[in-house]
Design an enzyme around this catalytic site. Structure first.
Site, PDB file in Angstrom:
ATOM      1  N   ASN A  56      14.637  23.436 -15.739  1.00  0.00           N
ATOM      2  CA  ASN A  56      14.062  22.417 -16.609  1.00  0.00           C
ATOM      3  C   ASN A  56      12.584  22.283 -16.276  1.00  0.00           C
ATOM      4  O   ASN A  56      12.212  22.095 -15.109  1.00  0.00           O
ATOM      5  CB  ASN A  56      14.758  21.068 -16.417  1.00  0.00           C
ATOM      6  CG  ASN A  56      14.218  20.003 -17.370  1.00  0.00           C
ATOM      7  OD1 ASN A  56      13.113  19.502 -17.195  1.00  0.00           O
ATOM      8  ND2 ASN A  56      15.000  19.648 -18.374  1.00  0.00           N
ATOM      9  N   SER A 100      15.842  21.929 -21.839  1.00  0.00           N
ATOM     10  CA  SER A 100      15.048  20.754 -22.192  1.00  0.00           C
ATOM     11  C   SER A 100      15.984  19.583 -22.452  1.00  0.00           C
ATOM     12  O   SER A 100      17.024  19.753 -23.107  1.00  0.00           O
ATOM     13  CB  SER A 100      14.209  21.022 -23.437  1.00  0.00           C
ATOM     14  OG  SER A 100      13.409  19.903 -23.756  1.00  0.00           O
ATOM     15  N   GLU A 101      15.626  18.391 -21.933  1.00  0.00           N
ATOM     16  CA  GLU A 101      16.572  17.273 -22.012  1.00  0.00           C
ATOM     17  C   GLU A 101      16.822  16.763 -23.417  1.00  0.00           C
ATOM     18  O   GLU A 101      17.743  15.990 -23.647  1.00  0.00           O
ATOM     19  CB  GLU A 101      16.148  16.114 -21.096  1.00  0.00           C
ATOM     20  CG  GLU A 101      14.781  15.563 -21.323  1.00  0.00           C
ATOM     21  CD  GLU A 101      13.812  16.027 -20.252  1.00  0.00           C
ATOM     22  OE1 GLU A 101      13.050  15.190 -19.739  1.00  0.00           O
ATOM     23  OE2 GLU A 101      13.792  17.224 -19.936  1.00  0.00           O
ATOM     24  N   ASN A 102      16.007  17.194 -24.402  1.00  0.00           N
ATOM     25  CA  ASN A 102      16.300  16.796 -25.774  1.00  0.00           C
ATOM     26  C   ASN A 102      17.346  17.700 -26.426  1.00  0.00           C
ATOM     27  O   ASN A 102      17.676  17.528 -27.593  1.00  0.00           O
ATOM     28  CB  ASN A 102      15.023  16.754 -26.623  1.00  0.00           C
ATOM     29  CG  ASN A 102      14.301  18.076 -26.657  1.00  0.00           C
ATOM     30  OD1 ASN A 102      14.151  18.732 -25.639  1.00  0.00           O
ATOM     31  ND2 ASN A 102      13.841  18.481 -27.823  1.00  0.00           N
ATOM     32  N   GLY A 103      17.904  18.669 -25.652  1.00  0.00           N
ATOM     33  CA  GLY A 103      19.048  19.413 -26.150  1.00  0.00           C
ATOM     34  C   GLY A 103      18.820  20.870 -26.481  1.00  0.00           C
ATOM     35  O   GLY A 103      19.326  21.358 -27.486  1.00  0.00           O
TER      36      GLY A 103
END
Length: 215
Positions: free
Chosen positions: A26, A49-52
């Site tokens: 990440n 990425s933490e938005n998917g």
């Protein structure tokens, strides 16, 4: 002696050298996102990425941007073959579940024991922006930090103990600054590289914590 600080792109390029083949990584908002530009083509690195997003690539060519392909920093990215999309709840489950090999984050401060502060300076007028930093700090198997060695006012960012609100405790494994690379170890902060022309004593004078010369 004279020395030249590393640019943000040079820091990103240096971090890319330490990301192993097959790693799930990440890249935090800001400087860390530049690392995707320097990952060698002969390495399979799966960027998360933490938005998917999983398995995305560098920014697209000008004019080929897709508004639905962005990272957590709202920057355009490309998708690699086999890449996938998912709900951000699932993305955070990956982060919290220990499924990421490396998280690369920015920092306001890093303490000698590996404590990290990167979401709030504690100032009354500062806007907190924690995002997924706390989840990454405790969930990733390794945490790399990219940062300037000192603030614009000349204050050290590497300190004996945090004075800003903590993001994670004893979570940092390696620090990449515009002056050096430092390993956070049980023995202390080990300097394993520094820029040409910079002496260890000069580096120590710019640092708010005791360093060990391991170059």
């Amino acid at each position: 002696m004279s020395y030249q600080k590393l640019s943000r792109d040079q820091i990103a390029e240096r971090v890319a050298q330490d990301i192993p083949d097959g790693a799930y990584v990440n890249l935090g908002i800001g400087l860390p996102t530049k690392i995707s530009n320097y990952l060698p083509a002969d390495k399979d690195v799966f960027l998360h990425s933490e938005n998917g997003l999983l398995a995305f690539g560098p920014p697209p060519a000008k004019g080929e941007e897709d508004p639905e392909l962005i990272n957590a920093g709202k920057e355009y990215v490309t998708m690699l073959t086999g890449g996938s999309f998912f709900h951000h709840g699932d993305s955070f489950a990956m982060m919290r579940g220990g499924h990421l090999d490396i998280a690369v984050l920015g920092a306001f401060q890093v303490a000698a024991n590996g404590d990290l502060a990167n979401w709030h300076t504690g100032a009354a007028d500062a806007i907190p922006a924690v995002g997924g930093a706390m989840d990454l700090a405790v969930g990733a198997k390794k945490v790399f930090i990219t940062t300037d060695h000192n603030t614009k006012q000349g204050e050290p960012k590497i300190v004996e103990a945090l004075t800003y609100p903590a993001t994670g405790l004893k979570c940092v494994d390696r620090i990449y600054t515009d002056l050096c690379v430092i390993d956070v170890s049980a023995e202390g902060l080990k300097v394993i590289e520094k820029v040409d022309g910079l002496s260890f004593d000069e580096l120590q004078a710019l640092t708010g914590a005791k360093l060990i010369d391991a170059t």
